[in-house]
Design a protein around this motif. Structure first.
Motif, short mmCIF file in Angstrom:
data_model
loop_
_atom_site.label_atom_id
_atom_site.label_comp_id
_atom_site.label_asym_id
_atom_site.label_seq_id
_atom_site.Cartn_x
_atom_site.Cartn_y
_atom_site.Cartn_z
N GLY A 64 8.73 2.73 1.15
CA GLY A 64 8.13 1.50 0.51
C GLY A 64 9.12 0.81 -0.54
N ILE A 65 9.79 1.50 -1.44
CA ILE A 65 10.78 0.84 -1.99
C ILE A 65 12.14 0.43 -1.27
N ILE A 66 12.32 1.42 -0.31
CA ILE A 66 13.49 0.82 0.34
C ILE A 66 13.04 -0.69 1.28
N ILE A 67 12.04 -0.58 1.84
CA ILE A 67 11.48 -1.67 2.32
C ILE A 67 11.31 -2.88 1.56
N PHE A 68 10.57 -2.64 0.62
CA PHE A 68 9.88 -3.81 -0.22
C PHE A 68 11.00 -4.31 -1.26
N PHE A 69 12.23 -3.62 -1.59
CA PHE A 69 13.01 -4.29 -2.48
C PHE A 69 14.36 -4.29 -2.13
N ILE A 70 14.73 -3.72 -1.01
CA ILE A 70 16.19 -3.81 -0.18
C ILE A 70 16.13 -4.87 1.04
N LEU A 71 15.11 -4.49 2.00
CA LEU A 71 15.28 -5.07 3.20
C LEU A 71 14.47 -6.28 3.36
N LEU A 72 13.29 -6.35 2.47
CA LEU A 72 12.36 -7.61 2.69
C LEU A 72 13.04 -8.73 2.18
N PRO A 73 13.70 -8.63 0.91
CA PRO A 73 14.35 -10.08 0.45
C PRO A 73 15.40 -10.29 1.26
N MET A 74 16.27 -9.34 1.91
CA MET A 74 17.27 -9.69 2.79
C MET A 74 16.97 -10.70 4.04
N VAL A 75 15.86 -10.12 4.90
CA VAL A 75 15.37 -10.77 5.79
C VAL A 75 14.76 -12.12 5.41
N GLY A 135 0.93 -1.24 -0.02
CA GLY A 135 -0.06 -0.16 -0.20
C GLY A 135 1.12 1.31 0.16
N LYS A 136 2.00 1.13 0.59
CA LYS A 136 3.00 2.30 0.54
C LYS A 136 3.34 2.84 -0.65
N LEU A 137 3.61 1.76 -1.76
CA LEU A 137 3.90 1.77 -3.10
C LEU A 137 2.97 2.61 -3.98
N THR A 138 1.65 2.44 -3.66
CA THR A 138 0.39 2.93 -4.36
C THR A 138 -0.06 4.23 -3.62
#
Length: 72
Positions: free
Chosen positions: A42-53, A29-32
């Motif tokens: 949203g981009i930082i969380i969704f594309f950087i941190l989430l895949p690492m975790v 929802g943050k991306l839209t």
């Protein structure tokens, strides 16, 4: 003790799946939203941190399930 490690490995993998599912719902929802602040966050969380975790939890769980931590 090995049985506990295997059960906890399954818990880590299940936790990774749950984090991925709920994070996509929350941060999708943050991306839209249309606000620039939400978009950057949203981009930082969704594309950087989430895949690492999610990758880290999954690999840790897989190693626990396959007895990679067992002493010889």
């Amino acid at each position: 003790m090995n049985a506990v490690k295997k059960y906890l490995g399954i818990v880590w993998i299940a936790l990774a799946i749950a984090i991925a599912y709920f994070s996509i719902g929350i941060f999708g929802g943050k991306l839209t939203s249309g606000k620039q602040d939400d978009l950057v966050f949203g981009i930082i969380i969704f594309f950087i941190l989430l895949p690492m975790v999610v990758t880290g939890l999954t690999i840790f769980g897989w190693y626990a399930v396959t007895d990679e931590y067992e002493e010889d």
